[in-house]
Motif scaffolding. Sequence first.
Motif, short mmCIF file in Angstrom:
data_model
loop_
_atom_site.label_atom_id
_atom_site.label_comp_id
_atom_site.label_asym_id
_atom_site.label_seq_id
_atom_site.Cartn_x
_atom_site.Cartn_y
_atom_site.Cartn_z
N UNK A 1 -1.60 1.52 -7.08
CA UNK A 1 -2.83 0.99 -7.68
C UNK A 1 -3.24 -0.37 -7.13
N UNK A 2 -2.50 -0.86 -6.16
CA UNK A 2 -2.79 -2.18 -5.61
C UNK A 2 -4.01 -2.11 -4.69
N UNK A 3 -5.09 -2.79 -5.07
CA UNK A 3 -6.29 -2.72 -4.24
C UNK A 3 -6.19 -3.66 -3.03
N UNK A 4 -7.14 -3.56 -2.15
CA UNK A 4 -7.10 -4.32 -0.89
C UNK A 4 -7.12 -5.83 -1.13
N UNK A 5 -7.92 -6.26 -2.10
CA UNK A 5 -8.03 -7.70 -2.39
C UNK A 5 -6.70 -8.26 -2.89
N UNK B 1 4.38 -4.50 6.65
CA UNK B 1 5.45 -4.14 5.72
C UNK B 1 4.91 -3.91 4.31
N UNK B 2 3.89 -4.67 3.94
CA UNK B 2 3.27 -4.48 2.63
C UNK B 2 2.54 -3.13 2.56
N UNK B 3 1.84 -2.79 3.63
CA UNK B 3 1.16 -1.50 3.67
C UNK B 3 2.16 -0.34 3.63
N UNK B 4 3.27 -0.52 4.34
CA UNK B 4 4.30 0.52 4.35
C UNK B 4 4.91 0.68 2.96
N UNK B 5 5.13 -0.43 2.27
CA UNK B 5 5.68 -0.38 0.92
C UNK B 5 4.72 0.34 -0.04
N UNK B 6 3.44 0.13 0.15
CA UNK B 6 2.42 0.77 -0.70
C UNK B 6 2.48 2.30 -0.56
#
Length: 409
Positions: A317-321, A274-279
């Motif tokens: 702009x949210x990076x993987x970390x 869900x976080x990836x989808x939001x991104x």
Amino acid sequence: MQRIIVIGGGAAGYFGAIAAAEANPASQIMILERGAEVLGKVRISGGGRCNLTHNCPNPQDLIKFYPRGSRELLGPFHRFGPTDTIAWFGQRGVATKTESDGRMFPVTDDSGTIVHCLQENALKLGIRVRTQVSVSEIIPPETTDATWTVKSGDDVFSADKLLLTSGSNPRVWDMLAGLGHRIIAPVPSLFTFQIHHPILEGLSGISVPLAQVQIEGRKLQAAGPLLITHKGVSGPAVLRLSAWGARDLAEVNHQFSLKINWLGEKSATQALEMLHAQKRIEAKKAVANACPFDLPNRLWKQLVTSAEIPETTKWADLNKTSLQALHLFVSQTTLPVSGKNTFKEEFVTAGGVDLKEVDFKRFESKIHPGLFFAGEVLNIDAITGGFNFQAAWTGGWIAGQAMAELSPA
């Protein structure tokens, strides 16, 4: 004339006395209460409204709410369960209602209605009630045709049958131990968790509809609504965990690490998806202002801040970390619990008379015939929601019926 003494003027004591008197009107029954007033817990329960039972008529479902005593209560609940409780009070003029969460209250929303009903019926049946009587000694009969002796200061009482509904009274438990009964050492149950941590600052009063809580390093976990308070966390999820983990948590002096999945039944994998989808979908929006989950805004912003994500950072702009850090806080925030807090006015303990020593067809001692138990004097307890009262009504009614039987000549 058969004489019955009830030690303890609470819900179970009154119910047992009334049940015995109705089943055998010729009995002479007396309630001894150590306090200045009777039915104290009934008066304060449910915020003064008296949550007298729960709308759960199926015994198989009902016993799931009892961390201790579930197996022993199955048969008794078939004989006298929530439906019987509601019918009993209804027949005596008390109308009840069911709230959305299943809790049942008198329609008056006043515990005085229940107190008045019990006291009025006891009075009509000729049951004597004495307050401020602190029992100092219980002496069993030496022969089958002898009586029980109960001492309180200079007062000495005799009884053919004795019902103990004295709750979590260490002094009475000591007397029972002296009579040969094994007492399971009491520990607190049904409490909230004391937590002092920056992530909860400023969030007092916020509730999450469904969260999952787990004791780190143990299999203990529970799910349900969760409430953030000025002292830590509360709500049904926490109370369930405290009840089932009562003994384990007492062993570590109520200091442990608590994991919270703020998304309830959603797994860590689902949360990450869900976080990836939001991104992808909300790329141009600030992370702090666009929550993909059903969480209160203030809580979401606190989780974002805890993941060290600047307030102006956009999803794009949210990076993987940072995304992994946010995922960790959302799906398993780990907080240090430093102690416990009493839940409202209620204080429930896990502990009491060993259930192996009780005949639950009669709620009678297997060691001493004529000695009966009901309520929290037994090693039985439940989560909040009217379940502890139901155990008291059930035990009191069955013990009362059994005591009403005349002893063989």
